[in-house]
Design a protein around this motif. Structure first.
Motif, mmCIF file in Angstrom:
data_model
loop_
_atom_site.group_PDB
_atom_site.id
_atom_site.type_symbol
_atom_site.label_atom_id
_atom_site.label_comp_id
_atom_site.label_asym_id
_atom_site.label_seq_id
_atom_site.Cartn_x
_atom_site.Cartn_y
_atom_site.Cartn_z
ATOM 1 N N GLU A 57 51.781 20.952 15.857
ATOM 2 C CA GLU A 57 50.711 21.928 15.639
ATOM 3 C C GLU A 57 49.812 22.012 16.866
ATOM 4 O OE1 GLU A 57 46.609 22.300 13.106
ATOM 5 O OE2 GLU A 57 48.370 21.604 11.986
ATOM 6 N N LEU A 58 49.434 20.854 17.405
ATOM 7 C CA LEU A 58 48.596 20.824 18.601
ATOM 8 C C LEU A 58 49.314 21.508 19.752
ATOM 9 C CD1 LEU A 58 46.613 17.786 19.975
ATOM 10 C CD2 LEU A 58 47.868 19.317 21.465
ATOM 11 N N VAL A 59 50.586 21.177 19.962
ATOM 12 C CA VAL A 59 51.358 21.758 21.072
ATOM 13 C C VAL A 59 51.457 23.277 20.908
ATOM 14 C CG1 VAL A 59 53.634 21.844 22.175
ATOM 15 C CG2 VAL A 59 52.619 19.630 21.528
ATOM 16 N N TRP A 93 55.841 11.613 26.307
ATOM 17 C CA TRP A 93 54.945 10.865 25.423
ATOM 18 C C TRP A 93 54.666 11.558 24.093
ATOM 19 C CZ3 TRP A 93 50.450 9.129 29.140
ATOM 20 C CH2 TRP A 93 50.955 8.217 30.072
ATOM 21 N N LEU A 94 54.939 12.846 23.981
ATOM 22 C CA LEU A 94 54.564 13.572 22.761
ATOM 23 C C LEU A 94 55.106 12.928 21.478
ATOM 24 C CD1 LEU A 94 54.712 17.297 23.899
ATOM 25 C CD2 LEU A 94 52.684 15.927 23.384
ATOM 26 N N PRO A 95 56.336 12.426 21.455
ATOM 27 C CA PRO A 95 56.824 11.817 20.200
ATOM 28 C C PRO A 95 56.041 10.574 19.760
ATOM 29 C CG PRO A 95 58.660 12.348 21.655
ATOM 30 C CD PRO A 95 57.397 12.536 22.451
ATOM 31 N N THR A 96 55.326 9.932 20.672
ATOM 32 C CA THR A 96 54.581 8.718 20.313
ATOM 33 C C THR A 96 53.094 8.980 20.106
ATOM 34 O OG1 THR A 96 54.160 8.098 22.628
ATOM 35 C CG2 THR A 96 56.209 7.292 21.614
ATOM 36 N N GLU A 97 52.662 10.224 20.273
ATOM 37 C CA GLU A 97 51.247 10.555 20.146
ATOM 38 C C GLU A 97 50.856 10.845 18.699
ATOM 39 O OE1 GLU A 97 48.601 10.482 22.158
ATOM 40 O OE2 GLU A 97 49.884 9.603 23.682
ATOM 41 N N VAL A 98 49.549 10.807 18.457
ATOM 42 C CA VAL A 98 48.966 11.188 17.176
ATOM 43 C C VAL A 98 47.961 12.298 17.472
ATOM 44 C CG1 VAL A 98 47.647 10.417 15.167
ATOM 45 C CG2 VAL A 98 49.260 8.842 16.281
ATOM 46 N N ALA A 99 48.060 13.383 16.730
ATOM 47 C CA ALA A 99 47.202 14.547 16.949
ATOM 48 C C ALA A 99 46.167 14.662 15.837
ATOM 49 C CB ALA A 99 48.047 15.818 17.012
ATOM 50 N N TRP A 100 45.003 15.194 16.217
ATOM 51 C CA TRP A 100 43.874 15.367 15.296
ATOM 52 C C TRP A 100 43.304 16.757 15.502
ATOM 53 C CZ3 TRP A 100 42.893 11.331 12.014
ATOM 54 C CH2 TRP A 100 43.524 10.119 12.333
ATOM 55 N N ARG A 101 42.770 17.352 14.408
ATOM 56 C CA ARG A 101 42.166 18.686 14.472
ATOM 57 C C ARG A 101 40.868 18.702 13.682
ATOM 58 N NH1 ARG A 101 45.183 22.277 11.007
ATOM 59 N NH2 ARG A 101 43.594 21.716 9.489
ATOM 60 N N ARG A 102 39.912 19.453 14.228
ATOM 61 C CA ARG A 102 38.662 19.719 13.502
ATOM 62 C C ARG A 102 38.441 21.219 13.508
ATOM 63 N NH1 ARG A 102 32.594 17.239 14.496
ATOM 64 N NH2 ARG A 102 31.494 19.020 13.666
ATOM 65 N N ASP A 103 38.155 21.771 12.329
ATOM 66 C CA ASP A 103 37.818 23.191 12.237
ATOM 67 C C ASP A 103 36.386 23.377 12.730
ATOM 68 O OD1 ASP A 103 40.285 23.330 11.082
ATOM 69 O OD2 ASP A 103 39.566 23.856 9.075
#
Length: 153
Positions: free
Chosen positions: A122-124, A141-151
């Motif tokens: 989603e981030l990408v 590195w993308l497969p090992t990352e954790v993504a966060w979102r704020r509205d």
């Protein structure tokens, strides 16, 4: 946090060394700082010595929060949260709907700031041209990352 003897201002290329130093002190990457399509802010003491930094990589409708770093001598005083809010307020004023970030170790902190864990994809998709996204893709590195979102709306 004594704001009467400090200021936050938008950073420019002259501030590169200050930002790199802050990021090294907190073991964060200085890759692509102040690149085209980014904005950074520095918190400083009255004498110009750096307290902390925060950056945004700007997309279309979304932005990527990055490089949140506070000098070790100022940690634990609320500067990180203050800088994050400063950047998010700027993003909101500029009309961005979402703020994203990568964080593999500080999820609890980001949840307190109303960020929700989302798929990295989603981030990408939201920020395909962001310098940090492109770098993480290049490095694998993308497969090992954790993504966060704020509205932000």
């Amino acid at each position: 946090m004594r704001e009467d003897q400090t200021s936050i201002r938008e950073a420019n290329l002259i501030d590169t060394l200050k930002i790199e130093t802050l990021l090294r002190q907190t073991q964060l990457s200085a890759d692509d700082i102040l690149a085209d399509g980014t904005r950074y802010w520095l918190a400083e003491k009255a004498d110009g010595s750096p307290i902390g930094v925060v950056g945004l990589e700007l997309g279309h409708g979304a932005t990527l929060l990055r490089s949140v770093a506070v000098s070790p001598s100022f940690q634990g005083q609320g500067w990180g949260m203050h800088l994050v809010q400063w950047a998010l307020d700027a993003a909101t004023r500029a009309g961005y709907q979402y703020a994203y970030l990568f964080s593999t170790q500080a999820g609890t902190y980001w949840q307190r700031l109303k960020f929700q864990k989302v798929p990295v994809s989603e981030l990408v998709a939201a920020l395909p041209e962001a310098p940090q996204v492109k770098r993480y893709e290049l490095l694998g590195w993308l497969p090992t990352e954790v993504a966060w979102r704020r509205d932000l709306k």
